[in-house]
Write a protein that holds these residues in place. Sequence first.
Motif, mmCIF file in Angstrom:
data_model
loop_
_atom_site.group_PDB
_atom_site.id
_atom_site.type_symbol
_atom_site.label_atom_id
_atom_site.label_comp_id
_atom_site.label_asym_id
_atom_site.label_seq_id
_atom_site.Cartn_x
_atom_site.Cartn_y
_atom_site.Cartn_z
ATOM 1 N N THR A 1 -9.504 8.673 -123.488
ATOM 2 C CA THR A 1 -9.060 7.337 -123.102
ATOM 3 C C THR A 1 -8.195 7.432 -121.859
ATOM 4 O O THR A 1 -7.278 8.247 -121.796
ATOM 5 C CB THR A 1 -8.260 6.671 -124.238
ATOM 6 N N LYS B 1 -6.438 5.256 -118.203
ATOM 7 C CA LYS B 1 -6.007 4.006 -117.576
ATOM 8 C C LYS B 1 -6.012 4.188 -116.058
ATOM 9 O O LYS B 1 -5.614 5.233 -115.545
ATOM 10 C CB LYS B 1 -4.600 3.618 -118.031
ATOM 11 N N ILE C 1 -15.662 3.708 -110.767
ATOM 12 C CA ILE C 1 -14.741 2.581 -110.878
ATOM 13 C C ILE C 1 -14.233 2.274 -109.474
ATOM 14 O O ILE C 1 -13.652 3.141 -108.812
ATOM 15 C CB ILE C 1 -13.563 2.889 -111.824
ATOM 16 N N ALA D 1 -15.052 -6.024 -114.350
ATOM 17 C CA ALA D 1 -14.290 -5.763 -115.582
ATOM 18 C C ALA D 1 -13.622 -7.019 -116.124
ATOM 19 O O ALA D 1 -13.600 -7.242 -117.342
ATOM 20 C CB ALA D 1 -13.254 -4.670 -115.332
ATOM 21 N N CYS E 1 -17.223 -1.819 -112.016
ATOM 22 C CA CYS E 1 -17.514 -0.559 -112.701
ATOM 23 C C CYS E 1 -19.020 -0.342 -112.892
ATOM 24 O O CYS E 1 -19.769 -1.282 -113.173
ATOM 25 C CB CYS E 1 -16.860 -0.540 -114.082
ATOM 26 N N LYS F 1 -16.940 3.551 -121.320
ATOM 27 C CA LYS F 1 -17.000 2.102 -121.522
ATOM 28 C C LYS F 1 -15.606 1.524 -121.322
ATOM 29 O O LYS F 1 -14.589 2.151 -121.652
ATOM 30 C CB LYS F 1 -17.516 1.754 -122.917
ATOM 31 N N ILE F 2 -15.527 0.342 -120.729
ATOM 32 C CA ILE F 2 -14.232 -0.307 -120.516
ATOM 33 C C ILE F 2 -13.814 -1.007 -121.802
ATOM 34 O O ILE F 2 -14.646 -1.540 -122.542
ATOM 35 C CB ILE F 2 -14.277 -1.300 -119.347
ATOM 36 N N SER F 3 -12.508 -0.997 -122.075
ATOM 37 C CA SER F 3 -12.030 -1.593 -123.323
ATOM 38 C C SER F 3 -10.903 -2.597 -123.128
ATOM 39 O O SER F 3 -10.606 -3.361 -124.048
ATOM 40 C CB SER F 3 -11.543 -0.480 -124.270
ATOM 41 N N VAL G 1 -8.428 -4.895 -119.864
ATOM 42 C CA VAL G 1 -7.936 -5.132 -118.508
ATOM 43 C C VAL G 1 -6.842 -6.185 -118.585
ATOM 44 O O VAL G 1 -6.967 -7.168 -119.316
ATOM 45 C CB VAL G 1 -9.078 -5.566 -117.554
ATOM 46 N N LEU H 1 -6.651 -1.237 -115.908
ATOM 47 C CA LEU H 1 -7.918 -1.108 -116.626
ATOM 48 C C LEU H 1 -7.868 0.068 -117.589
ATOM 49 O O LEU H 1 -7.460 1.171 -117.204
ATOM 50 C CB LEU H 1 -9.063 -0.928 -115.635
ATOM 51 N N THR H 2 -8.295 -0.155 -118.826
ATOM 52 C CA THR H 2 -8.384 0.918 -119.814
ATOM 53 C C THR H 2 -9.864 1.187 -120.121
ATOM 54 O O THR H 2 -10.639 0.246 -120.331
ATOM 55 C CB THR H 2 -7.661 0.538 -121.113
ATOM 56 N N PHE H 3 -10.246 2.457 -120.147
ATOM 57 C CA PHE H 3 -11.630 2.803 -120.451
ATOM 58 C C PHE H 3 -11.645 4.128 -121.205
ATOM 59 O O PHE H 3 -10.689 4.889 -121.205
ATOM 60 C CB PHE H 3 -12.481 2.874 -119.181
#
Length: 429
Positions: free
Chosen positions: A160, A162, A314, A338, A374, A380-382, A384, A424-426
Amino acid sequence: MSSSSSSSSSLPPWSCKKCTFLNSPSQKSHCQICLTPSSPSSSSSCLDLKWACKACTFLNPYRNTNCEVCDTRASVSSLSRFDDLYDTGPEGDVDSSVGSVFLPLRRCKRKGMETETEMEMDPVRDDGDLVDLSGFRGVMASNKEDTVKENNSSGAGLVTLKVLSYNVWFREDLEMYKRMKAIGELIQLHSPEIICFQEVTPNIYEAFCQSSWWKAYRCSVSNGMADSRPYFCMLLSKIPVKSFTSKPFRNSIMGRELIIAELEVKGDISLVVATSHLESPCPSPPKWDQMFSKERVEQANETVKFLNKNPNVIFGGDLNWDDKLDGQFPLSDKWIDAWTELRPGEDGFTYDTKSNMMLSGNRTLRKRLDRFMCSLQDFKISGVQMIGMEPIPGLTYCKEKKIKNEVKKLELPVLPSDHYGLLLTFSSI
């Protein structure tokens, strides 16, 4: 000192009529940013230039640092844009000296910031070719093992990460050091593995270098390179970096470019993170319709085409994108925006004169200028979110706004920037 040098140092700076950049008096023949030839009016004698006192409105000679009538000290904005003194444009009663995305850069004086380890680097040439910045990595990343987080509760080896994008605002005369400290506190709070910065000046870069959080990152810009340009974009990474590269845009008149980092996330999985500050709209004298939409759209297409060859990309930054003016952002099938993907229906204005009280009194402008695009195969993005939306505690500034024939003083809060940051977290699949 020769008489010619002495004469040059006493002249005021001049604003480029094409891109509005504020050039030094020694830059006589052409603009430092877009190479537009200087006009005769740009280099006119400072004897003819005047500034209006904000307290009593008396027109003072340029060389006066205080008003001849009431002794009020000249503000920085009064001395910065002489071409605009008598032309307020469509928003005549609005003082746009603070918060305008079109404000030319004003650099404050350097105060012995050079170091013995500073590397002398040539600036990146605008030749349209990919330039390797691997020698410009600045401070090395920390060797700590926690730079890439593994979430064992939801599956073995799930990575994970950021990434933060922030236009830090090159306005140096409005609490620059306190604003950069506030941005540093946000970095420490959210601990992003990757950072995309825009509008970094040499002084802002130096302030970041002296911060406690800086040593955990590897930077795409060295000390020597930072001093070679008035402002720039840069990437920071806690993750091991294979390479930093720069791709100048051929059609840019503002020196804009694409900065790319190829990262080693886990095993043989590669991740490319890129940032840019696409061509800015410049509704300013002598024309009020210089929106540069064509250039911005071409830069967006060039970026997506160039990055498309990578499986995991990204792209984040201040894209200056206006959906009404520029149309839909040119993404191919495998790309996603995103914000619209994760928060459909929410406006996502990262530049907002309504919610950002520091910008009160400016012409109304509410735009989603900052974005993350992205194209991910192994991630995968999770999440924002916008950050930096709160005023800095205990910090205010005074702004003067002319309403009809009356000048009113406003005491306004100070935020970290005129833009909000995007986080952004992915995670790996």
